[in-house]
Write a protein that holds these residues in place. Structure first.
Motif, PDB file in Angstrom:
ATOM      1  N   ASP A 196       6.063   2.330  -3.238  1.00  0.00           N
ATOM      2  CA  ASP A 196       6.601   3.160  -1.700  1.00  0.00           C
ATOM      3  C   ASP A 196       7.374   4.863  -2.160  1.00  0.00           C
ATOM      4  N   PRO A 197       6.361   5.856  -1.819  1.00  0.00           N
ATOM      5  CA  PRO A 197       7.680   6.732  -2.190  1.00  0.00           C
ATOM      6  C   PRO A 197       8.930   7.060  -0.590  1.00  0.00           C
ATOM      7  N   SER A 198       9.057   5.779  -0.052  1.00  0.00           N
ATOM      8  CA  SER A 198       9.739   5.744   1.305  1.00  0.00           C
ATOM      9  C   SER A 198      10.889   4.854   0.698  1.00  0.00           C
ATOM     10  N   LEU A 199      11.276   4.727  -0.436  1.00  0.00           N
ATOM     11  CA  LEU A 199      12.252   3.526  -0.822  1.00  0.00           C
ATOM     12  C   LEU A 199      13.258   4.826  -1.241  1.00  0.00           C
ATOM     13  N   PHE A 200      13.079   5.653  -2.502  1.00  0.00           N
ATOM     14  CA  PHE A 200      13.314   6.424  -3.218  1.00  0.00           C
ATOM     15  C   PHE A 200      14.637   7.333  -2.014  1.00  0.00           C
ATOM     16  N   SER A 201      14.020   7.217  -0.975  1.00  0.00           N
ATOM     17  CA  SER A 201      14.415   8.602   0.032  1.00  0.00           C
ATOM     18  C   SER A 201      15.568   8.042   0.122  1.00  0.00           C
ATOM     19  N   LYS A 202      15.068   5.950   0.950  1.00  0.00           N
ATOM     20  CA  LYS A 202      16.021   6.027   2.186  1.00  0.00           C
ATOM     21  C   LYS A 202      17.128   5.288   0.883  1.00  0.00           C
ATOM     22  N   GLU A 203      17.070   4.735  -0.298  1.00  0.00           N
ATOM     23  CA  GLU A 203      18.224   4.182  -0.756  1.00  0.00           C
ATOM     24  C   GLU A 203      19.293   5.900  -0.865  1.00  0.00           C
ATOM     25  N   LEU A 204      18.627   6.805  -1.554  1.00  0.00           N
ATOM     26  CA  LEU A 204      19.686   7.676  -1.559  1.00  0.00           C
ATOM     27  C   LEU A 204      20.138   8.425  -0.325  1.00  0.00           C
ATOM     28  N   MET A 205      19.623   8.477   0.683  1.00  0.00           N
ATOM     29  CA  MET A 205      20.716   8.673   2.188  1.00  0.00           C
ATOM     30  C   MET A 205      21.572   7.414   2.074  1.00  0.00           C
ATOM     31  N   ALA A 206      21.283   6.562   2.364  1.00  0.00           N
ATOM     32  CA  ALA A 206      21.645   5.295   2.199  1.00  0.00           C
ATOM     33  C   ALA A 206      23.238   5.327   1.053  1.00  0.00           C
ATOM     34  N   ASN A 207      23.127   5.563   0.114  1.00  0.00           N
ATOM     35  CA  ASN A 207      23.806   6.066  -1.100  1.00  0.00           C
ATOM     36  C   ASN A 207      24.713   6.995  -1.090  1.00  0.00           C
ATOM     37  N   ALA A 208      24.203   8.384   0.006  1.00  0.00           N
ATOM     38  CA  ALA A 208      25.167   9.377   0.537  1.00  0.00           C
ATOM     39  C   ALA A 208      26.047   8.829   1.393  1.00  0.00           C
ATOM     40  N   SER A 209      25.563   8.316   2.424  1.00  0.00           N
ATOM     41  CA  SER A 209      26.346   7.729   3.617  1.00  0.00           C
ATOM     42  C   SER A 209      27.623   6.881   2.958  1.00  0.00           C
ATOM     43  N   ARG A 210      27.701   6.227   2.380  1.00  0.00           N
ATOM     44  CA  ARG A 210      27.845   5.128   1.312  1.00  0.00           C
ATOM     45  C   ARG A 210      29.687   5.838   0.957  1.00  0.00           C
ATOM     46  N   LEU A 211      28.696   7.141   0.352  1.00  0.00           N
ATOM     47  CA  LEU A 211      29.700   7.817  -0.964  1.00  0.00           C
ATOM     48  C   LEU A 211      30.487   9.475  -0.033  1.00  0.00           C
ATOM     49  N   VAL A 212      29.951   9.803   0.726  1.00  0.00           N
ATOM     50  CA  VAL A 212      30.801  10.767   1.397  1.00  0.00           C
ATOM     51  C   VAL A 212      31.928  10.470   1.446  1.00  0.00           C
ATOM     52  N   ASP A 213      32.857   9.786   1.979  1.00  0.00           N
ATOM     53  CA  ASP A 213      34.251  10.397   1.107  1.00  0.00           C
ATOM     54  C   ASP A 213      35.262   9.486   0.561  1.00  0.00           C
ATOM     55  N   ASP A 214      34.366   8.883  -0.518  1.00  0.00           N
ATOM     56  CA  ASP A 214      34.808   8.947  -1.932  1.00  0.00           C
ATOM     57  C   ASP A 214      35.479   9.978  -2.297  1.00  0.00           C
ATOM     58  N   GLU A 215      36.659   9.733  -2.655  1.00  0.00           N
ATOM     59  CA  GLU A 215      37.386  10.152  -2.917  1.00  0.00           C
ATOM     60  C   GLU A 215      36.856  11.034  -4.785  1.00  0.00           C
ATOM     61  N   GLU A 216      36.101  11.547  -5.582  1.00  0.00           N
ATOM     62  CA  GLU A 216      35.227  11.028  -6.781  1.00  0.00           C
ATOM     63  C   GLU A 216      34.704  13.129  -6.010  1.00  0.00           C
ATOM     64  N   VAL A 217      34.123  12.072  -5.274  1.00  0.00           N
ATOM     65  CA  VAL A 217      32.577  13.610  -3.736  1.00  0.00           C
ATOM     66  C   VAL A 217      34.043  14.774  -4.018  1.00  0.00           C
ATOM     67  N   ARG A 218      34.940  14.725  -2.954  1.00  0.00           N
ATOM     68  CA  ARG A 218      35.484  15.591  -3.167  1.00  0.00           C
ATOM     69  C   ARG A 218      35.208  16.690  -2.063  1.00  0.00           C
ATOM     70  N   TYR A 219      34.633  16.184  -1.084  1.00  0.00           N
ATOM     71  CA  TYR A 219      34.334  16.661  -0.304  1.00  0.00           C
ATOM     72  C   TYR A 219      33.107  18.131  -0.709  1.00  0.00           C
ATOM     73  N   ASP A 220      32.413  17.811  -1.356  1.00  0.00           N
ATOM     74  CA  ASP A 220      31.394  18.508  -2.347  1.00  0.00           C
ATOM     75  C   ASP A 220      29.991  18.421  -2.043  1.00  0.00           C
ATOM     76  N   PRO A 221      29.517  19.302  -1.765  1.00  0.00           N
ATOM     77  CA  PRO A 221      28.144  18.077  -1.331  1.00  0.00           C
ATOM     78  C   PRO A 221      27.085  18.460  -2.458  1.00  0.00           C
ATOM     79  N   GLY A 222      27.604  18.668  -3.872  1.00  0.00           N
ATOM     80  CA  GLY A 222      27.353  18.615  -5.457  1.00  0.00           C
ATOM     81  C   GLY A 222      27.383  17.099  -5.788  1.00  0.00           C
ATOM     82  N   PHE A 223      28.753  17.413  -5.222  1.00  0.00           N
ATOM     83  CA  PHE A 223      29.272  16.682  -6.315  1.00  0.00           C
ATOM     84  C   PHE A 223      28.078  15.025  -5.526  1.00  0.00           C
ATOM     85  N   LEU A 224      28.242  14.642  -3.869  1.00  0.00           N
ATOM     86  CA  LEU A 224      27.401  13.793  -3.538  1.00  0.00           C
ATOM     87  C   LEU A 224      26.725  13.362  -3.284  1.00  0.00           C
TER      88      LEU A 224
END
Length: 301
Positions: free
Chosen positions: A96-124
């Motif tokens: 199912d091609p939707s599973l990867f994109s949905k999980e990817l976005m779910a992870n991005a939303s969860r990690l957006v304020d992670d200190e290691e992301v440093r508010y940088d799109p590349g690290f996110l």
């Protein structure tokens, strides 16, 4: 039927944006998938932030599962918006091609304020990709607004973004492709692209600027002049996102429409057979696809 889908998060440390959906409270953190009317975010704090409207219309054959695109909108700092487009070719392997994109976005939303992301799109992009365990692949674009007016953009593949100011497009991302209709993509397979292959841009924005972000289902079917016309005539971001998605969906189902996709295909040597050309025929029509649109206005309280 239009089925808006979003992944939204309101981090506890920030109260800059209020979600307009009636079932969402503003206490602490909200993290959910939404299938409802397009949502609009309204900022409360001073400084620049984003007011965003969303709308998604699945491919006609994929309505039951909501399509293979995914997105999220976050209130963190100046605001974060992102779109991922699951690569449909995985269906040939019973994935199912939707599973990867949905999980990817779910992870991005969860990690957006992670200190290691440093508010940088590349690290996110990197951390969200690393955390995704589903089989598949997806294109992705992420835009992060600093409250001082700096927009940071990272994209892998052919999801896109256009920045409008005073009725003109002043910036557009460039699709990344191996060849026509084969975009760069993040994948569960080691041979695909990573965040290191992403294209990054930094733009200075000001109050009143409008960001139009979408999957290729938008930009393959809607010309720039149509985007400008809709966004300038309809200043409500929820309304303009809905109209853009509906125009893209309509064009995608029109076999006689001279779409951006058809024009690019012919320019790269893809056309009807020679005998059809002899009869004056040519490749036309939109590209039937999921359509996901985010329209975000830069505003100050």
């Amino acid at each position: 039927m239009a089925i808006p889908m979003t992944r939204m998060m309101v981090p506890q440390a920030s109260s800059s944006l209020r979600l307009s959906h009636p079932n969402v409270s503003n206490s602490s953190r909200v993290d959910f998938l939404c299938r409802c009317a397009p949502s609009e975010l309204q900022p409360l704090r001073p400084g620049l932030s984003l007011s965003a409207g969303i709308h998604a219309i699945p491919h006609p054959d994929k309505v039951e599962k909501g399509g293979e695109d995914a997105l999220f909108v976050s209130s963190y700092r100046g605001g974060v918006i992102a779109v991922a487009d699951g690569v449909s070719g995985w269906a040939e392997q019973d994935v199912d091609p939707s599973l990867f994109s949905k999980e990817l976005m779910a992870n991005a939303s969860r990690l957006v304020d992670d200190e290691e992301v440093r508010y940088d799109p590349g690290f996110l992009i990197d951390k969200a990709h690393t955390a995704t365990t589903s089989r598949g692949s997806a294109t992705i674009i992420v835009a992060m607004l600093e409250e001082v007016g700096i927009l940071k953009i990272g994209n892998v593949g052919d999801c896109g973004l256009k920045l409008l100011r005073e009725g003109q497009i002043i910036f557009s991302t460039t699709p990344q492709e191996h060849y026509f209709d084969c975009p760069y993509q993040l994948s569960s397979e080691g041979s695909a692209q990573t965040y290191l292959d992403a294209s990054f841009n930094i733009m200075e924005v000001k109050k009143g600027d409008v960001i139009v972000m979408g999957s290729d289902g938008l930009f393959d079917n809607v010309f720039d002049h149509e985007i400008v016309s809709i966004v300038t005539k309809h200043t409500d971001v929820a309304e303009s996102s809905r109209l853009l998605a509906e125009v893209a969906s309509s064009h995608s189902r029109d076999p006689g429409f001279e779409s951006p996709y058809a024009l690019e295909a012919r320019a790269k040597g893809f056309d009807v057979p020679i005998w059809k050309k002899a009869l004056g025929m040519k490749l036309t029509g939109g590209k039937l696809d999921d359509v996901t649109v985010i329209v975000a206005k830069v505003i100050s309280s």
